[in-house]
Design an enzyme around this catalytic site. Structure first.
Site, PDB file in Angstrom:
ATOM      1  N   GLU A   1       0.823  -1.223   0.000  1.00 41.07           N
ATOM      2  CA  GLU A   1       0.000   0.000   0.000  1.00 41.07           C
ATOM      3  C   GLU A   1       0.852   1.266   0.000  1.00 41.07           C
ATOM      4  O   GLU A   1       0.338   2.367  -0.173  1.00 41.07           O
ATOM      5  CB  GLU A   1      -0.907   0.017   1.242  1.00 41.07           C
ATOM      6  CG  GLU A   1      -1.984  -1.061   1.262  1.00 41.07           C
ATOM      7  CD  GLU A   1      -1.524  -2.363   1.913  1.00 41.07           C
ATOM      8  OE1 GLU A   1      -0.300  -2.652   1.884  1.00 41.07           O
ATOM      9  OE2 GLU A   1      -2.384  -3.092   2.436  1.00 41.07           O
TER      10      GLU A   1
ATOM     11  N   TRP B   1       2.298  -7.452  26.543  1.00 42.37           N
ATOM     12  CA  TRP B   1       2.600  -7.696  25.136  1.00 42.37           C
ATOM     13  C   TRP B   1       3.965  -8.349  24.997  1.00 42.37           C
ATOM     14  O   TRP B   1       4.916  -7.990  25.687  1.00 42.37           O
ATOM     15  CB  TRP B   1       2.618  -6.387  24.352  1.00 42.37           C
ATOM     16  CG  TRP B   1       1.325  -5.624  24.389  1.00 42.37           C
ATOM     17  CD1 TRP B   1       1.020  -4.580  25.219  1.00 42.37           C
ATOM     18  CD2 TRP B   1       0.178  -5.831  23.577  1.00 42.37           C
ATOM     19  NE1 TRP B   1      -0.253  -4.126  24.962  1.00 42.37           N
ATOM     20  CE2 TRP B   1      -0.799  -4.881  23.958  1.00 42.37           C
ATOM     21  CE3 TRP B   1      -0.124  -6.735  22.544  1.00 42.37           C
ATOM     22  CZ2 TRP B   1      -2.051  -4.803  23.349  1.00 42.37           C
ATOM     23  CZ3 TRP B   1      -1.369  -6.652  21.948  1.00 42.37           C
ATOM     24  CH2 TRP B   1      -2.319  -5.694  22.352  1.00 42.37           C
TER      25      TRP B   1
END
Ligand code: ADP
Length: 588
Positions: free
Chosen positions: A370, A488
């Site tokens: 993209e 995380w």
């Protein structure tokens, strides 16, 4: 609505990313008012010269006619020059037009990196059609889907890849012609659209072509995301975006491609336009070397030595492979190779060091389909060049700073607020700029990723930190980041550390469901051949323990002969996760 019209702005201010207008189009005041110091802004009257690939083509043909373009073949090298190649491009444009291709039509290529493929890189966009590079490693279902989705009108194919088209012949409804690029038309073409021979078409075409006047916003090329995280999505590049992206590749502090270079794109021409190198090479007139289908590390080393390559580009696994060859053999003279540009996946610090020890410099870049693809490049700022070697490696193993033209911010996954540049807080990377797509082909509906565009920014789906110097460190893709007991864990960082173990060749870390912790990391490791029978889980844990928090240590370590890879050579975690489902069951 036709392709051509859809890609032109309807009205109002020019849009460069979804929802964000460029400079306000305030009407220009009369010169007298400006001269009197009127406060309202006025527009400069510089020429609105279109930034198209036609300029790149014309310039290279005129200025660098003798610069070489080389393709590796089974028998050696096929040699040509910009002069010869671009004269053929002019014929090729006529040949394509004679097949009925019109402005805005998509023209597919299913081919290895080669000089003929390069001819198509210019003939198709410069005649106003759209170069649609097809990924030859995709499964038939995806290849067929992409050809249908783009509605390709003609497909150019390498002779050895014709069977791939046979495998998707039910998806070729829009395809009116097939052109075989490098060899006789194979016998078994039943059920395919009419098949032609490239050289015969060229010979029959006139030597000159009346190039159309193009708007810089017309589509030049398109690629599909490789679908690591879902169905492939089409991204359409304009002449302007391709031009500006290629320009960026020539900046000294990015890739720095220049006329003196001999560039060697190992990254396939179907993988985001070989990261812009083919167009950038013509922009500056660098010598080009294409590997053809010979991309294994031994051929790579041989070609670099034979052609005195100065700049090579490809994903990390290629360079891990090259390093292995160089560990075994010392007869390749790679002294010409000034830099290796590497992206697509994180470059482990061990790879930076390993190549450095062989006198080779790897430069990491980050980006995506993209983004045309380049968003950041990791070059050391002057203030970092006096750091001790180990600290320099730490920076070089980061993904780098945003290149000129790309605005970048990190948005916290927890708060949705922009994260500080502290090197610790992580969040999703969002970007905007002239070579970042404002929407997917076929629109922005939810299924195609409407949520990927927010307030004029593109949401990349990559999670990262950014430090005070502006260097980003990719933590993970949002889909791969591991959440264990509310904390995380970065699979990318853990993989990089494991690959720093001298017994390890490649490693992937996958988060697997856990009844208590939600997810726990599992390491899947390919040992170097010499340690295949001796390496143990304890070797890995002992190696990691001093470097990570305890909860980062993988619960399971699985040794395998090879890791699943995507069609562009990245670790395929979607596949690995499926494979692990039967193997790994955590209990409370
Ligand atoms: P796909 O998204 O289908 O894999 P792309 O080739 O566009 O196809 O991949 C882009 C992705 O690759 C990025 O979103 C990022 O996750 C990853 N990537 C690219 N460069 C790097 C890098 N230097 N370090 C870590 N990840 C990278």
């Amino acid at each position: 609505m036709s392709w051509f019209r859809r890609n032109k702005p309807e009205s109002g201010p020019a849009m460069n990313v979804a929802g964000s207008a460029q400079a306000p189009t305030v009407p220009a005041p009369a010169p007298a008012a400006a001269a009197n110091g009127a406060s309202s802004a006025f527009l400069a009257t510089m020429m609105d010269y279109p930034l198209t690939l036609q300029h790149v083509y014309n310039r290279a043909r005129r200025l660098f006619p003798n610069r070489e373009i080389v393709t590796a073949t089974a028998d050696g090298y096929e040699r040509s020059t910009y002069g010869e190649t671009f004269a053929r491009v002019e014929r090729l444009a006529g040949a394509i037009q004679a097949l009925g291709v019109q402005r805005g039509d998509r023209v597919g290529t299913l081919a290895w990196n080669s000089t003929r493929h390069y001819e198509l890189y210019f003939a198709i966009p410069c005649m106003g059609a759209v170069l649609h590079t097809l990924n030859l490693r995709l499964p038939a279902s995806q290849l067929g889907f992409i050809i249908q989705d783009a509605a390709d009108s003609v497909i150019f194919v390498d002779a050895d890849l014709v069977p791939l088209l046979r495998g998707v012949k039910d998806s070729l409804g829009s395809v009116r012609h097939i052109v075989v690029m490098n060899g006789p038309v194979p016998d078994d073409v039943e059920g395919l659209p009419p098949v032609h021979d490239y050289e015969a078409l060229l010979a029959a075409a006139p030597a000159t072509f009346a190039w159309p006047e193009l708007d810089e916003r017309e589509p030049a090329a398109m690629c599909y995301t490789s679908g690591t995280t879902g169905n492939p999505k089409g991204v359409v590049y304009s002449h302007r975006s391709s031009f500006l992206h290629a320009f960026s590749v020539t900046q000294v502090d990015t890739v720095g491609l220049c006329e003196r270079d001999t560039s060697f794109p190992l990254v396939p021409m179907f993988h985001v336009n070989a990261w812009g190198l083919p167009h950038a090479a013509a922009m500056v007139g660098s010598k080009l070397v294409f590997p053809g289908k010979f991309m294994d590390p031994t051929h790579t080393a041989q070609t670099i030595a034979d052609e005195k390559v100065t700049l090579a580009a490809g994903v990390p696994t290629l360079w891990i492979g090259l390093l292995q060859v160089l560990d075994r053999r010392s007869d390749f003279d790679l002294s010409s190779l000034e830099r290796i540009v590497c992206g697509g996946s994180a470059v482990p610090a061990s790879l930076v060091r390993g190549l450095d020890a062989k006198g080779l410099t790897i430069i990491q870049a980050w980006g995506m389909t993209e983004m045309s693809p380049i968003g950041t490049v990791s070059r050391l700022k002057s203030s970092l060049q006096s750091l001790p070697f180990d600290d320099q490696v730490t920076y070089r193993a980061k993904q780098g700073i945003p290149v000129t033209g790309v605005d970048l911010r990190i948005v916290s996954l927890d708060t949705g607020e922009e994260a500080p540049w502290d090197g610790e807080t992580f969040g999703e990377i969002q970007v905007r700029g002239p070579w970042i797509t404002g929407s997917y082909y076929h629109g922005d509906n939810e299924e195609m990723g409407a949520s990927k565009f927010a307030d004029g920014w593109f949401r990349t789906g990559d999670v990262a930190t950014i430090d005070a110097d502006g260097y980003i460190t990719i933590v993970d893709r949002t889909k791969d980041v591991i959440k264990s007991g509310g904390e995380w864990i970065s699979s990318v960082q853990e993989e990089g550390l494991i690959m720093g173990n001298p017994m390890v060749l490649e490693a992937a870390v996958i988060g697997m469901p856990h009844p208590k912790w939600s997810e726990r990391p599992v390491a899947v490791i390919v040992p170097k051949p010499e340690y295949k029978d001796t390496i143990t889980k304890e070797d890995i844990i002992r190696h990691l323990e001093p470097q990570v928090a305890k909860f980062w240590l993988p619960d399971e370590v699985i040794f395998v002969d090879a890791l699943a890879k995507t069609s562009v050579g990245k670790f395929d975690k979607k596949v690995m996760r499926e494979q692990l489902k039967d193997q790994v069951h955590f209990e409370e």
